[in-house]
Design a protein around this motif. Sequence first.
Motif, mmCIF file in Angstrom:
data_model
loop_
_atom_site.group_PDB
_atom_site.id
_atom_site.type_symbol
_atom_site.label_atom_id
_atom_site.label_comp_id
_atom_site.label_asym_id
_atom_site.label_seq_id
_atom_site.Cartn_x
_atom_site.Cartn_y
_atom_site.Cartn_z
ATOM 1 N N GLY A 142 63.940 49.819 1.181
ATOM 2 C CA GLY A 142 64.988 50.832 1.160
ATOM 3 C C GLY A 142 65.137 51.454 -0.226
ATOM 4 N N TRP A 161 62.084 52.660 -4.128
ATOM 5 C CA TRP A 161 62.058 53.148 -2.749
ATOM 6 C C TRP A 161 60.718 52.767 -2.126
ATOM 7 C CZ3 TRP A 161 59.861 57.797 -0.234
ATOM 8 C CH2 TRP A 161 60.398 57.999 1.043
ATOM 9 N N LYS A 162 60.804 52.109 -0.993
ATOM 10 C CA LYS A 162 59.606 51.592 -0.309
ATOM 11 C C LYS A 162 58.801 50.688 -1.237
ATOM 12 C CE LYS A 162 59.161 55.354 3.044
ATOM 13 N NZ LYS A 162 58.281 56.384 3.636
ATOM 14 N N CYS A 197 75.760 47.186 0.212
ATOM 15 C CA CYS A 197 74.792 48.282 0.316
ATOM 16 C C CYS A 197 73.454 47.883 -0.291
ATOM 17 C CB CYS A 197 75.337 49.519 -0.383
ATOM 18 S SG CYS A 197 74.202 50.916 -0.440
ATOM 19 N N ASN A 220 66.844 44.662 2.590
ATOM 20 C CA ASN A 220 66.324 44.107 3.847
ATOM 21 C C ASN A 220 65.794 45.173 4.793
ATOM 22 O OD1 ASN A 220 67.020 41.422 3.137
ATOM 23 N ND2 ASN A 220 69.155 41.788 3.750
ATOM 24 N N VAL A 221 65.729 46.424 4.334
ATOM 25 C CA VAL A 221 65.177 47.484 5.181
ATOM 26 C C VAL A 221 63.668 47.281 5.322
ATOM 27 C CG1 VAL A 221 64.712 49.964 5.317
ATOM 28 C CG2 VAL A 221 66.965 49.155 4.616
ATOM 29 N N ARG A 227 71.753 45.410 2.001
ATOM 30 C CA ARG A 227 71.264 46.077 3.208
ATOM 31 C C ARG A 227 69.982 46.841 2.927
ATOM 32 N NH1 ARG A 227 75.685 48.262 4.209
ATOM 33 N NH2 ARG A 227 75.315 50.313 3.257
ATOM 34 N N GLU A 228 69.923 47.531 1.764
ATOM 35 C CA GLU A 228 68.723 48.294 1.419
ATOM 36 C C GLU A 228 67.547 47.379 1.096
ATOM 37 O OE1 GLU A 228 68.249 51.611 1.538
ATOM 38 O OE2 GLU A 228 70.238 51.754 2.439
ATOM 39 N N ASP A 252 71.641 54.559 4.670
ATOM 40 C CA ASP A 252 70.408 54.699 5.452
ATOM 41 C C ASP A 252 69.252 55.173 4.576
ATOM 42 O OD1 ASP A 252 71.808 53.921 7.717
ATOM 43 O OD2 ASP A 252 72.339 55.988 8.245
ATOM 44 N N SER A 253 69.155 54.582 3.383
ATOM 45 C CA SER A 253 68.079 54.867 2.426
ATOM 46 C C SER A 253 68.075 56.325 1.974
ATOM 47 C CB SER A 253 66.702 54.510 3.029
ATOM 48 O OG SER A 253 66.657 53.131 3.344
#
Length: 539
Positions: free
Chosen positions: A458, A535-536, A447, A453-454, A450-451, A500-501
Amino acid sequence: MTKPSESSEDYDFDPYLILNVARNCGPEEIKNAYRRLCQTYHPDKHLSPDLKKKATERFTVLNEAFEILSDPEKRRIYDEFGMEGIRAVSNSLVKYEDIKARFQQSGRVTGGSYQKDNSFIVQNTAEVLIDATGIAVILEDLSEEEDYFVAPFAVSQLSLATRATVVLSRKDFLTFQYHIQSRRKMSTHGLTITTRRQFSSNSYGEISYIISSQRSLLEGVFSWKLWRRLSERSTGMIEGSYSSVQAQPLLAVTNTRQLSPNTSAQLTWTAGLAPGVLFAFQNSQDSGTATGSMKLGMLDTSVSFGYRKLVGQNGHWKARGRWSIRGWELEVGIGRDLFSYEAAWSVSVRVGLDGIILKCKVGRSGHQLQLPILVVAHPSPLLAIATSLVTSSLFTLIQRGIIAPYQYKMDARRKQKEKEERLEKRMKERNDALTALELMKPAVERCRSREENVPGGGLIIIRALYGSSREISILSIDSTLENTEQVADVSDALQYFVEDSRLTLYATTKARLMGFWDPTIDSDEKKVLHVRYEWKFRV
């Protein structure tokens, strides 16, 4: 179906919490949550024998939760009757109506929304007035040789009352009350029938008819009552009655107003056979309740007061007095509520023109037994004052010398036992949380990767602390937790729920989430969750 684990308590087994879904979620959300959790807890996902064993236990619980929520009939049973309803399902042919009928017959209250059937309620009251003045006569005659016998105790009055309430609907109630009183070879009977209609949450109405007989005289009384909330702090009530014997109506108008959060006042105006005005007030505090009233009327004028003070956890002592043109009385006493048994008891001494009376009262589940004992029939004023002072002093000594120390000792034992049980529960929750985190570790790493690499950044949990608000307030987000035992690091557990963030939690208390545990020692300790996240690409 798979039988829910007996080792887990019904309160702790919450399928919605296990799957981390909302209670109003749809079938697809349940399936998606189940598939996601299977990636973490399926035994084949772990190679270590120790982890495989722990994953098997978790996967069994996961399957139990999914089996309940994926079946519409079982989900409906759980929502209304809790796990007790699920345990009552012996096969797949059992329907919701069968379970509901079974619970209504047993009258059990479960973890769901079902409540015990209270459509018929019966309350009984018995009062036996015992004349014990014969004891004083016996004591006076001990030094004299007398051939006659004087009974030390005699029943001078017996009263019995039964009240039955029938709930016809949510708004309609019907009450029957019958009482009989026997005193000195004379008896009185009475039957009261009352119907009540709840028009709304702000108003209701009542109509009653009373039939009473004394000797050969039969009397019927028709009465009515209307109550309404006039404003947020004020209510009004108007009531009237008409007697077939007195042939004159009676009317009363009452206004009650909340003067402050703890104080209310009431003003009643009465017209008819006994016209007058009544003013009353009540002040309720955490330590006790004070009441008082003053009545001015053509047939009766009186002033009364009362005070009830809470002592310990469930005890109390009370004092009340009343003076009127017909006489006076003073009463002091102690009592205790036994909530675990739905019972209560009290002992008091009442002094007045009718004598010195020792009152004993016990009650359970709405039923009462009262035993007033007449000790002295016609006391002198000096004896009455002395009795009041001695009784008050005696009750104070009993309270401070016996009851208070005993309550303190029992409270200390209870708190020590609760502390030991909480420490044991805390260790078990901590071990369960560490086991869950160990099984979740691969999923947490996936997880987090994955976040990271958003595109655009993410949601990444940098550090999350959960526990005592007092301890967390003096810690920085980067502090080590070596010097505190009331704060837990739940960073990985929180990251696991990111999808999904987005971070979505459905638990009513965070301590019941997977990978979480309550590290506080005191159950009343305020708990907070302090999170630093990215985040971002912004912290």
